[in-house]
Every structure is written in C-alpha cells, then in structure tokens.
Design an enzyme around this catalytic site. Structure first.
Site, PDB file in Angstrom:
ATOM      1  N   TYR A 234       0.823  -1.216   0.000  1.00 42.47           N
ATOM      2  CA  TYR A 234       0.000   0.000   0.000  1.00 42.47           C
ATOM      3  C   TYR A 234       0.857   1.266   0.000  1.00 42.47           C
ATOM      4  O   TYR A 234       0.755   2.105  -0.909  1.00 42.47           O
ATOM      5  CB  TYR A 234      -0.941  -0.017   1.208  1.00 42.47           C
ATOM      6  CG  TYR A 234      -1.580   1.311   1.527  1.00 42.47           C
ATOM      7  CD1 TYR A 234      -2.289   2.027   0.568  1.00 42.47           C
ATOM      8  CD2 TYR A 234      -1.483   1.863   2.806  1.00 42.47           C
ATOM      9  CE1 TYR A 234      -2.878   3.247   0.856  1.00 42.47           C
ATOM     10  CE2 TYR A 234      -2.072   3.077   3.111  1.00 42.47           C
ATOM     11  CZ  TYR A 234      -2.766   3.768   2.131  1.00 42.47           C
ATOM     12  OH  TYR A 234      -3.337   4.984   2.425  1.00 42.47           O
ATOM     13  N   LYS A 238       1.635   3.901  -3.130  1.00 42.61           N
ATOM     14  CA  LYS A 238       1.238   5.303  -2.943  1.00 42.61           C
ATOM     15  C   LYS A 238       2.451   6.221  -3.082  1.00 42.61           C
ATOM     16  O   LYS A 238       2.341   7.314  -3.665  1.00 42.61           O
ATOM     17  CB  LYS A 238       0.595   5.496  -1.569  1.00 42.61           C
ATOM     18  CG  LYS A 238      -0.807   4.928  -1.442  1.00 42.61           C
ATOM     19  CD  LYS A 238      -1.832   5.654  -2.299  1.00 42.61           C
ATOM     20  CE  LYS A 238      -2.178   7.020  -1.766  1.00 42.61           C
ATOM     21  NZ  LYS A 238      -3.252   7.674  -2.574  1.00 42.61           N
TER      22      LYS A 238
END
Length: 492
Positions: A234, A238
C-alpha cells in the site's frame, strides 16, 4: 478565490473517485453555488454511476443534516443540478470515459481536480496497487493537464509514505533520484510495472488458479516494497504515485495532502460518523467484544489520528489557497502527533475505562466483561508468547487428532488457521504499532493559522477548522469516536 467564504460559485470540480463522502458533502453544504461536481465512480454507465453515488454517498447518514436543513426535494434538486456522475476507472487513460461529448465538456470546464482514489489494503495485489495507487495517480495528472482551465491538482496520499523512518518527518515531496535501496540501486517505477506484467503473464501461461495468482501477486508486492524500504504494498505504491505526479506535473500547481490515521468526525456534520473499521478501530472493537487478549504494541509510541472532517477542511483550505498559484508543489501532513500526541498506552487505558463502564452485549444479550490486554512491545516477545500460549498446546491437539481420527471436526486445522491469521495481521500492523516517527506539520500549521486569521476578520466562525490542538483525546474517544464505532459500524 476568497479563502474565508470559499467562493466556488464559478468553479467546476472533478473528484476521482467520489469518496470519501465527507468532501462532496462539505462543498455542497457550505457552497451550494458551486457550478459542477464531476464525481467518478466505477460503473457501467452514468445511470449506474448515479445509483451507486446515491447508495454509497448521498443516502448515507453524513448527508442527514443537509437533508434536514434544506429538505429532501431541495437536496434532490441540488444533486441533479450540481453533481455529474462519471462512470470511469482511473486505472485507464481518460478513465475509460466512452462519451466523447462528456469527456470534451469536462476538459473544457473543470477548474480543480481532486484525486482521492486508492486501494488501502496493506498487502494488496501488486498489479492492483500499481494500477490504482501508482499509475492511476499519473492518469489523473494527465487528465488534469488536458483541462484547459485547470488551476490545481489536489492529490490525497498518506503520511506513511515515509516508510519506517523515525524522528521528525518533514513535509517534503519525493525526489526520485534520491530513492535507493540498501544495495544502492535506484528505484525504477517502469521496471516495477514491467516486472509485475512479466510475472502475471508467467502465472497465466502456467494456468494457475485465480487464488494462486492473487497470492503470488500479493507476495510480489510485499517483496518489492520491502526490497526498496517500505513495509507494505500500500504505502510503496502510494509513494511511487507521488513520485510520478511530482516528476511529470510540469507547470500544473500540485498539492499533496498526507493524512495520518483517519478517524470519525469530530463535529461536522455531527460527531462520531464513520464508515468501516480503520487501523486502530479494529483493535478497539476487538477489545470491546472481549476477543483481544494480547497485542503487539509499544505503549509509548504515538498513535497519530485525525478526524475525517478535519481532513476535508484541510483539503478545501489548501485548494482555496493554492489554486492558480505559480510553481506550486506543496505537501501537507494532516495529523496530530507533532502538536497534540496521544500514545497507544493512553488509548488502551481510555478503552478499558469505556468498556468497563459501558460494556457491549454478546449475541445472547449478556454483558461482555473486559480486562486489560497483555501488551507486548517487540515482535520477538510476541512470537514467543504466541508459541508458549497457543502453538505448543496446538501441537498436543494435533497429536490427539492423529491418535483419535474419528473425533468430529478438524479442531487442529481450525485453530491453526486462526493463529496463522493473527500472526499475519500482527506482521502487517507491526510497522504502525511500533512506529517511532513524528510528522512535522509546519506547512499545515501555517495554513491553519492563516485560515483562522481570515475567519476572525470576517466573523465567520470556525467553518474550516483542522487544528489538532483543539482535540481532547479522552473526551473525543469516550464521547465521540467509540460511540460512533458502536452506532455506525457495529450498528448497535
């Protein structure tokens, strides 16, 4: 642009996708004269997109205050006049919008582009994480650059793109040339995409099952993240998204909002609204249900939380401040650890007091008694505890299953699965429950101070507050957040 009243009356905003719910709600409530809100959602067509928006956004409790203030009929009129549902997918060029007239109108009219699209699963499939969090962000940027009137791209990221760094963490953009792993190799985002595609093709060529492909893609994401210094897929994907838009923005003003752990509303439109369980919330709920007996956490580590309405206020303020600015590339940490820290130990004590005084009820209606959780401060000690407390007795159960195979049920298999699941969750949470960083927020503090000054001058009151110093964590958790979890998540 008027910072105090936020004059969006001549503005057309594009939000991709439409969530979080709090931002469009806030804009429609305080500035109903906004020209248009183009909201992108995954759907087959515009009709299906509007149905999804109504079900997942406009019919939520969060719109209750606006509905009560202006009435159901007026709200429906407002939505039909101001909101344009766009069936699209940010993982494709121009979001896969098939209607050329709509696409052309959007590129002619839109002033502000806001990207809140993300997959937030820590161990997301690498292909999905790259498509949405990394190259999806680049697709939004490329779209914004085609908008002839675009004054700003506001990109919502996460403060935890910092990885596992400790100390005071500055509000600064990534410099791609500085990103090197321990072996000194520079991060190459296109190589990461090519590597993923190659691995995915190999899996399909081998006729692997969907389950095996998912597992392999998840493992690849975690492997690549850790290789380059990030704890999970994640935050790695990002981070790469931030790098791409920062590197390719050209002259387009860019603001990056990095919230910390987002929690329920502090006050707007009413206290305690929340949707779904966040990182710290799942632990609080598990404790209240009496199923949490031990947990890996450093009681002295700061749990950086920020209410969702404050995040929305910071986004709107930053937009009004920087739209049309020249050479803008700003980063804002929106959190509380620097100005108003609360530790995991303090949250545990508050939770103990709350559920002791106001226990939850089990399915049969009996009150659930809670006790203090055994908090373990290192992964090594936690693993040892799990071995002595659960894994060794489990081996005895396995032996019994072998000796008495006619016993009903696979008790060993069931319990072993639960233990493995607990260990996997703990490994995913470890970087955050043992986190040693503090997020510097001098940019956000300055933004907030300027906003307060303007509101004072015009006697407008605090319409866009995002100052974390005003939060009393004890009162917030016991009177707002935990009751909000019980009402809106547990539905009790």
């Amino acid at each position: 642009w008027n910072l105090t009243v936020f004059n969006f009356s001549k503005t057309r905003l594009f939000l991709s996708p439409a969530l979080p719910v709090s931002l469009p709600k806030k804009i429609l409530r305080v500035q109903p004269n906004v020209k248009k809100l183009y909201l992108v959602v995954r759907a087959s067509d515009s009709e299906a997109a509007m149905k999804r928006l109504r079900a997942e956004v406009f019919e939520k409790d969060l719109f209750k205050v606006l509905r009560e203030n202006i009435g159901e009929e007026n709200l429906n009129t407002l939505l039909s006049e101001k909101v344009v549902p766009v069936a699209g997918d940010i993982s494709t060029d121009c979001f896969g919008v098939k209607d050329s007239n709509l696409r052309e109108r959007m590129q002619k009219e839109i002033d502000i582009v806001v990207n809140v699209a993300a997959t937030t699963n820590f161990d997301e499939r690498y292909d999905v994480g790259l498509e949405i969090n990394t190259f999806g962000a680049l697709n939004v940027l490329n779209f914004a650059k085609k908008c002839v009137k675009a004054q700003l791209l506001l990109h919502v990221s996460t403060a935890y793109v910092c990885g596992e760094k400790s100390g005071l963490l500055r509000e600064k953009p990534f410099a791609m040339e500085e990103i090197r792993n321990e072996a000194g190799h520079q991060l190459d985002i296109n190589f990461e995409m090519d590597l993923m595609k190659k691995r995915l093709k190999e899996l399909h060529d081998q006729d692997c099952s969907d389950e095996d492909i998912t597992l392999s893609m998840k493992e690849l994401g975690m492997e690549r993240a850790k290789l380059h210094g990030w704890p999970n897929t994640y935050v790695f994907t990002k981070s790469m998204g931030e790098m791409l838009i920062g590197n390719h923005r050209e002259s387009l003003p860019l603001v990056i909002i990095r919230p910390t752990m987002i929690t329920s509303t502090l006050s707007e439109p009413f206290p305690g609204w929340i949707e779904g369980l966040r990182t710290v919330d799942s632990v609080i709920v598990a404790y209240g249900k009496g199923v949490l007996k031990c947990f890996l956490v450093d009681v002295n580590s700061v749990c950086d939380m920020i209410p969702v309405d404050m995040v929305a206020n910071a986004m709107i303020t930053a937009t009004a401040t920087h739209a049309g600015g020249s050479g803008v590339h700003m980063v804002y940490h929106v959190g509380s650890s620097h100005q108003n820290p609360v530790t995991f130990g303090e949250i545990h004590e508050i939770s103990v007091r709350y559920f002791t005084k106001s226990p939850l009820r089990s399915r049969n209606g009996s009150l659930i008694a809670v006790s203090k959780v055994r908090l373990i401060s290192t992964m090594a000690l936690f693993s040892l505890y799990m071995t002595l407390r659960f894994k060794l007795p489990l081996q005895l159960l396995k032996l019994i299953d072998i000796i008495y195979p006619w016993r009903s049920g696979d008790k060993y298999g069931d319990k072993n699965h639960k233990i493995n699941m607990v260990m996997r969750l703990v490994e995913l949470y470890e970087p955050y429950v043992l986190f040693k960083g503090i997020f510097d927020d001098r940019n956000t503090k300055s933004l907030c101070a300027n906003q307060k000054e303007d509101e004072t001058k015009t006697s407008k009151g605090s319409m866009f507050d995002f100052d974390p110093k005003g939060i009393n964590w004890g009162d917030y958790l016991t009177s707002v957040h935990i009751p909000g979890l019980i009402t809106h998540v547990l539905k009790k």
